[in-house]
Design an enzyme around this catalytic site. Structure first.
Site, short mmCIF file in Angstrom:
data_model
loop_
_atom_site.label_atom_id
_atom_site.label_comp_id
_atom_site.label_asym_id
_atom_site.label_seq_id
_atom_site.Cartn_x
_atom_site.Cartn_y
_atom_site.Cartn_z
NE ARG A 275 -2.37 -0.14 12.21
CZ ARG A 275 -1.36 -0.86 11.79
NH1 ARG A 275 -0.18 -0.73 12.38
NH2 ARG A 275 -1.50 -1.71 10.80
CB SER B 262 -3.03 -7.94 3.97
OG SER B 262 -2.88 -6.76 4.74
CG ASP C 249 -5.25 -0.67 10.89
OD1 ASP C 249 -5.53 -0.79 12.09
OD2 ASP C 249 -4.45 -1.42 10.31
CG ASP D 25 -1.99 -1.07 1.16
OD1 ASP D 25 -2.33 -1.49 0.04
OD2 ASP D 25 -2.46 -1.50 2.22
#
Length: 400
Positions: free
Chosen positions: A95, A176, A124, A15
Site C-alpha cells: 500500500r 474480496s 487500507d 470497488d
C-alpha cells in the site's frame, strides 16, 4: 469540494469499477485511473479497455515490481516482521508504494484530488491516506465508501449492472481478493464465518496440502547480508526469485494462512492468505540468523520485529521510526550471508540444512564428544554468580 480532475487508485475490481462513474456523477470531474503493477499478473491485461469503458479519461499502468521487492519486501523480510505471529503482511506492504505512485501521478497530472476504493471498515484506507498526507500534506482525498449510500457488495454489484459494468465477482462467489507478487488474500462470503473451512477451489497460488505431491521437494536459498539472491546455486533478481519460489512452494501446498486478525479500526476480521514463496523466505532467513547473530542482538531484534510489523500493518511506512529501525536491522544483517536448504512437503516448510561463512556455531565447542576448547569446570562459578540473587532471597526467606 470543487474538483476538476481526480487520480484514482484503480485495480479493475468491483470497488474501483463503480467508483469511476460515481466520481463523474457526483463531482462532474475528469477521472484518471492508475493501476500500479506490484505483481497482479494477468489481472492488468484488460484494464485499459475496462477503465475507459467505465468513464476514465486515461489509464496509467506503472510497473514497480522491482522497486516493490528491493525497497519494501526485502527490508520487511530482513526485519522479520510478522503481524500477530501469522500474517506476512502481503497487502499491507504494497500500500505505501501504491500510494506513493498515486501522488507522483497526481502531481504530474495537476490533479485536484486523489481517490481510493477502501472501505470505512478496513485498514487500507488508513495506509493510503497516511501515505498521501506524508508525501503531500495539502492533498484532497476522496473516499467514496465514506460518502455514498452503498452499504454492501450486493448493492455494489447492482449498481454496476445497472450501468452495464462488467464486474469480476458474482453474488454466488463474492470474495474480496488482493493479489501481488508477495501474496494473495481472500476475504468475505462464507469466510466471514470463522467456523467455515476454506474450500479447495479457493486457492489460486497454492495446492491444497492434502493434494500436494507425496514426495518432498528441497530448495536451497542463498542470502547476502540478509537479502535473498539466488535459488539452488543460481543467482536471480528479486522478482524472478519470488516468482519461481511461489511456483515451487505453491505446488507443495506451502504458504496457506487462515487467521482472524485485529484490524487497526478495532474489529476482528477473518482472512485466508496464500504466501508460498514468502513463507519459505521467512523460514530460511530466520534459520540463517540463528547461526550468524549473537544471542543479545537476535533477542533484541525479535522485539523490534513486532514493532516493525505494526508500523507496516498500520500504514506508518513513511516515518522516522521505520527508517531508524531499518538502520538497526541493516547493521544486524552484515554477517547474514549463507545458504539454507528448506524441505517442502504437503504444506510444511522445514529447515534441512544451513551454512554460513561467518557462522557463530562451532561444532568443536558444542560437541557432546571430547573437546579441547571448553573447560566444563568454568561453569561452576558461572552458575553461582548467575544464581546469586536467587540464593540471597532464599537465605532471607529461610532466616525469617
Amino acid at each position: 469540494m470543487s474538483i476538476k480532475k481526480v487520480v484514482l487508485a484503480y485495480s479493475g475490481g468491483l470497488d474501483t469499477s463503480i467508483i469511476i462513474p460515481w466520481l463523474k456523477e457526483t463531482y462532474n470531474c475528469e477521472v484518471v485511473a492508475v493501476a500500479i503493477d506490484v505483481g497482479q499478473g494477468e489481472e492488468l491485461e484488460p484494464l485499459h479497455e475496462k477503465a475507459k469503458a467505465t468513464g476514465a479519461s486515461k489509464l496509467y499502468i506503472e510497473d514497480v515490481r522491482s522497486e516493490f521487492v528491493t525497497d519494501y519486501i526485502w527490508p520487511m523480510l530482513k526485519a522479520g516482521a510478522v503481524y500477530e505471529g501469522s500474517y506476512l503482511l502481503g497487502t499491507s506492504i504494497a500500500r505505501p508504494l501504491i500510494a506513493k505512485k498515486i501522488i507522483e501521478i497526481a502531481e504530474r497530472e495537476n490533479a485536484d484530488a486523489v481517490c481510493h476504493g477502501c472501505t470505512g471498515k478496513g485498514n487500507d484506507q488508513v495506509r493510503f491516506e497516511l501515505t498521501f498526507r506524508a508525501l503531500k500534506p495539502d492533498v484532497k482525498i476522496i473516499a467514496p465508501w465514506r460518502e455514498w449510500d452503498i452499504k454492501s457488495r450486493e448493492e455494489q454489484i447492482e449498481y454496476a449492472l445497472k450501468r452495464g459494468i462488467d464486474v469480476p465477482v458474482t453474488k454466488e462467489k463474492p470474495y474480496s481478493m488482493d493479489r501481488n507478487l508477495w501474496h494473495l488474500s481472500h476475504e468475505g462470503a462464507d469466510l466471514e464465518d470463522p467456523w467455515n473451512e476454506p474450500k479447495d477451489d479457493l486457492y489460486l497460488l497454492t495446492c491444497p496440502p492434502h493434494k500436494a505431491p507425496a514426495e518432498p521437494t528441497y530448495v536451497e536459498v542463498m542470502f547476502e547480508k540478509g537479502i535473498p539472491v539466488g535459488l539452488d546455486g543460481e543467482r536471480l533478481d528479486g522478482v524472478t526469485l519470488i516468482e519461481r519460489l511461489n511456483k515451487l512452494a505453491g505446488e507443495n501446498g506451502v504458504g496457506i494462512s487462515d487467521l482472524v486478525e485485529n484490524r487497526l479500526v478495532g474489529m476482528k476480521s477473518r482472512g485466508v492468505y496464500e504466501t508460498p514463496g514468502g513463507t519459505v523466505l521467512y523460514g530460511a532467513h530466520k534459520e540463517l540468523e540463528q547461526i550468524t547473530l549473537d544471542r543479545f542482538t537476535m533477542h533484541y531484534k525479535e522485539l523490534i520485529a513486532v514493532k516493525y510489523a505494526e508500523l507496516v500493518y498500520n500504514g506508518f511506512w513513511f516515518t522516522t521510526l521505520r527508517r531508524a529501525l531499518d538502520a538497526f536491522v541493516d547493521e544486524t544483517q552484515k554477517n547474514v550471508t549463507g545458504t539454507v536448504r528448506m524441505k517442502l512437503y504437503k504444506g510444511s516448510c522445514t529447515v534441512a540444512g544451513r551454512k554460513a561463512e561467518r557462522s557463530l556455531y562451532r561444532e568443536d565447542l558444542a560437541t557432546f564428544g571430547e573437546d579441547q576448547v571448553y573447560d566444563q569446570k568454568d561453569s561452576e562459578g558461572f552458575i553461582k554468580l548467575l544464581g546469586l540473587p536467587l540464593w540471597v532471597e532464599a537465605m532471607v526467606d529461610k532466616e525469617n
